[in-house]
Motif scaffolding. Sequence first.
Motif, PDB file in Angstrom:
ATOM      1  N   ARG A  65       5.912  18.169   3.757  1.00  0.00           N
ATOM      2  CA  ARG A  65       6.012  17.922   2.373  1.00  0.00           C
ATOM      3  C   ARG A  65       6.719  16.610   1.890  1.00  0.00           C
ATOM      4  N   ARG A  66       7.794  16.972   2.496  1.00  0.00           N
ATOM      5  CA  ARG A  66       8.798  15.706   2.344  1.00  0.00           C
ATOM      6  C   ARG A  66       8.265  14.262   2.763  1.00  0.00           C
ATOM      7  N   VAL A  67       7.705  14.242   4.009  1.00  0.00           N
ATOM      8  CA  VAL A  67       6.749  13.043   4.381  1.00  0.00           C
ATOM      9  C   VAL A  67       5.711  12.611   3.490  1.00  0.00           C
ATOM     10  N   VAL A  68       4.945  13.456   3.048  1.00  0.00           N
ATOM     11  CA  VAL A  68       3.911  13.356   2.035  1.00  0.00           C
ATOM     12  C   VAL A  68       4.379  12.609   0.736  1.00  0.00           C
ATOM     13  N   ALA A  69       5.397  13.252   0.317  1.00  0.00           N
ATOM     14  CA  ALA A  69       6.312  12.528  -1.068  1.00  0.00           C
ATOM     15  C   ALA A  69       6.734  11.121  -0.949  1.00  0.00           C
ATOM     16  N   ASP A  74       9.168   5.115   0.065  1.00  0.00           N
ATOM     17  CA  ASP A  74      10.001   4.797   0.902  1.00  0.00           C
ATOM     18  C   ASP A  74       8.990   4.421   2.236  1.00  0.00           C
ATOM     19  N   LEU A  75       8.016   5.110   2.488  1.00  0.00           N
ATOM     20  CA  LEU A  75       7.366   4.929   3.881  1.00  0.00           C
ATOM     21  C   LEU A  75       6.006   4.115   3.378  1.00  0.00           C
ATOM     22  N   ARG A  76       5.910   3.553   2.253  1.00  0.00           N
ATOM     23  CA  ARG A  76       4.910   2.462   2.115  1.00  0.00           C
ATOM     24  C   ARG A  76       4.950   1.329   2.649  1.00  0.00           C
ATOM     25  N   THR A  77       3.811   0.686   3.100  1.00  0.00           N
ATOM     26  CA  THR A  77       3.609  -0.690   3.947  1.00  0.00           C
ATOM     27  C   THR A  77       2.768  -1.379   3.125  1.00  0.00           C
ATOM     28  N   ASP A  78       3.088  -2.394   2.556  1.00  0.00           N
ATOM     29  CA  ASP A  78       2.080  -3.465   1.942  1.00  0.00           C
ATOM     30  C   ASP A  78       1.800  -4.587   3.019  1.00  0.00           C
ATOM     31  N   TYR A  79       0.739  -5.266   2.916  1.00  0.00           N
ATOM     32  CA  TYR A  79       0.281  -6.073   3.679  1.00  0.00           C
ATOM     33  C   TYR A  79      -0.194  -7.287   2.798  1.00  0.00           C
ATOM     34  N   ARG A  80       0.317  -8.387   3.318  1.00  0.00           N
ATOM     35  CA  ARG A  80      -0.310  -9.665   2.856  1.00  0.00           C
ATOM     36  C   ARG A  80      -1.703  -9.911   3.070  1.00  0.00           C
TER      37      ARG A  80
END
Length: 111
Positions: A65-69, A74-80
């Motif tokens: 649950r904590r990871v999904v949240a 915080d765990l999101r990764t954006d790519y250019r």
Amino acid sequence: GTQAGVVLNEMPDRTTMYIYGNLALKPVGGIIVSQLVMGKKTVKGLYLPFWLAEGGPLRMLSVYRRVVALLTTDLRTDYRARYSLAQAPLGLKEYQKQATQGKILIEPQRD
């Protein structure tokens, strides 16, 4: 590697350092033995699958649950940019030119 010892030596007395992973592929070093003995410091290994299993289903559910949240923050990764495997050399060249502009993603399954 030796960074673990540098960090442990600066940590307060009665501290436990958990070591997870082995990215350096080197033994842990640089630890001043008197820090362990006189400072009552400890070093422990942590292997996530064992830790999750020891906690049982409730721990697994709680961590899940904590990871999904965190996936959208915080765990999101954006790519250019995204590249196929065939475009990987071009993608790597572009990344090297502007490494500070963000990550690139090479997707082998992409056409």
